[in-house]
Scaffold this active site. Structure first.
Site, PDB file in Angstrom:
ATOM      1  CB  CYS A 120     -19.063 -50.518  24.575  1.00 53.19           C
ATOM      2  SG  CYS A 120     -17.585 -51.354  23.950  1.00 53.19           S
ATOM      3  CB  CYS A 122     -17.288 -51.761  19.767  1.00 53.25           C
ATOM      4  SG  CYS A 122     -18.871 -52.335  20.420  1.00 53.25           S
ATOM      5  CB  CYS A 130     -14.225 -52.026  23.157  1.00 56.94           C
ATOM      6  SG  CYS A 130     -15.193 -53.376  22.437  1.00 56.94           S
ATOM      7  CE  LYS A 195     -18.597 -57.943  25.291  1.00 55.84           C
ATOM      8  NZ  LYS A 195     -18.778 -56.537  24.870  1.00 55.84           N
ATOM      9  NE  ARG A 205     -17.906 -58.988  17.343  1.00 54.10           N
ATOM     10  CZ  ARG A 205     -16.868 -59.736  17.660  1.00 54.10           C
ATOM     11  NH1 ARG A 205     -16.269 -60.448  16.724  1.00 54.10           N
ATOM     12  NH2 ARG A 205     -16.435 -59.781  18.899  1.00 54.10           N
ATOM     13  NE  ARG A 217     -14.782 -55.685  19.442  1.00 49.23           N
ATOM     14  CZ  ARG A 217     -15.973 -55.608  18.866  1.00 49.23           C
ATOM     15  NH1 ARG A 217     -16.897 -56.506  19.142  1.00 49.23           N
ATOM     16  NH2 ARG A 217     -16.248 -54.634  18.022  1.00 49.23           N
ATOM     17  CE  LYS A 248     -22.471 -59.752  24.835  1.00 51.25           C
ATOM     18  NZ  LYS A 248     -22.356 -58.363  24.355  1.00 51.25           N
ATOM     19  CB  SER A 274     -26.548 -61.953  18.501  1.00 46.51           C
ATOM     20  OG  SER A 274     -25.136 -62.112  18.420  1.00 46.51           O
ATOM     21  CE1 TYR A 313     -30.289 -58.611  20.657  1.00 44.97           C
ATOM     22  CE2 TYR A 313     -29.273 -60.666  21.376  1.00 44.97           C
ATOM     23  CZ  TYR A 313     -29.176 -59.328  21.056  1.00 44.97           C
ATOM     24  OH  TYR A 313     -27.966 -58.671  21.154  1.00 44.97           O
TER      25      TYR A 313
END
Length: 322
Positions: A120, A122, A130, A195, A205, A217, A248, A274, A313
């Site tokens: 991507c 971004c 993006c 997504k 971010r 976006r 996602k 996240s 994560y």
């Protein structure tokens, strides 16, 4: 016949019995671990909104990758943050870009670890969107060759899997064509097929330094209210040559994971993003929840919904518990 003949509690009487009849189980092999790689030496910079996650220079990313492999996690996904950004995100597809160098270093150190390259622009554009801008809007078709070029340079650097996350129409076809033309026919594509334009991406971010400098976006990522559209996106990406499919975020889209799993015969990946991670960490730090227990419950729910693999994560801490 019902009660008293049927007593479901009989199978819950002991930990061993509960383990024996558990329908959904987790293991470290279910996880893909995200890493944020930055320029410099000896950088291990905490991401304030994601406790336990860091911006890492390449040598620290290598160390994290080694730890993941030692814990049984089979794969990492890499996000690169360059020192220099421009309107066309040129560092994203530079042969000596930060993510390409990180791929080579990790592959040299842990050759058996599967490296997923997020594709991507971004993180590499100065405007944070993006794709390429034309007239203040993201130009779909003008972006496709750049994504294809990034996919090729990442695969040539040693990435095992290419994962386009941009949500441009037709990018799977463009990337597959470019990989094949460069004799990379065996490199699979993991498509961020469904997504959503989600509020759960905020901490990412900060980590990737990729917040849009204007607007948002929603013009290319999906509306959270749509489910049939997700199946359409998935179907198009399968037709264009995707080898794996991603949904996602994960936690608010368990129904989408389930519907995609029922629809396609490809591996389904879910991204435990996240914001989902940070909410657990914040609540645990305030002693509002048992962090480990909630973490494992969330990961189990994602797998129960139908995910074959989970980008998370939590990968290392969950693997240690397992």
């Amino acid at each position: 016949m019902a009660f008293p003949t049927h007593r479901p509690r009989r199978l819950r009487r002991s930990p061993v019995l509960r383990d024996m009849v558990r329908e959904t189980t987790l293991e470290p092999a279910d996880f893909i671990y995200p890493l944020f790689v930055v320029e410099g030496r000896d950088v291990r910079r905490p991401i304030t909104s994601m406790p336990g996650v860091f911006n890492l220079s390449i040598e620290h990313a290598v160390a994290e990758a080694k730890q993941a492999k030692a814990l049984g996690v089979p794969s990492v996904i890499l996000f690169g943050i360059p020192d220099h950004k421009d309107a066309r995100g040129t560092q994203g597809y530079a042969r000596e870009g930060i993510v390409q160098r990180a791929i080579r270093a990790i592959k040299d150190a842990v050759p058996e670890l599967q490296i997923v390259a997020d594709v991507c622009l971004c993180e590499y554009t100065d405007h944070g969107h993006c794709g390429v801008l034309e007239g203040g809007h993201v130009a779909n078709d003008a972006t496709l060759p750049l994504l294809a070029q990034m996919a090729v340079t990442c695969a040539q650097a040693g990435a095992d899997i290419i994962a386009p996350s941009d949500m441009m129409d037709g990018r799977i076809h463009s990337i597959r064509k470019a990989l094949d033309e460069c004799s990379l026919v065996d490199t699979p594509i993991l498509s961020y097929a469904a997504k959503y334009a989600s509020g759960f991406y905020g901490p990412f971010r900060e980590a990737a330094q990729s917040a849009p400098q204007f607007g948002d976006r929603r013009g290319y990522q999906m509306d959270p209210g749509n489910a049939r559209e997700a199946l359409k996106e998935v179907g198009l990406d399968v037709e264009e040559g995707a080898d794996m499919i991603m949904v996602k975020p994960a936690l608010s889209y368990l129904d989408i994971i389930h519907r995609v799993k029922e629809r396609v015969d490809l591996p389904v990946v879910a991204y435990n993003v996240s914001g989902e991670y940070s909410m657990v960490k914040a609540a645990a730090q305030n002693n509002w929840v048992d962090g480990d227990r909630v973490m494992m419950e969330i990961l189990t729910s994602i797998k129960r919904a139908g995910a074959d693999l989970i980008i998370t994560y939590h990968a290392l801490e969950a693997s240690k518990l397992l």
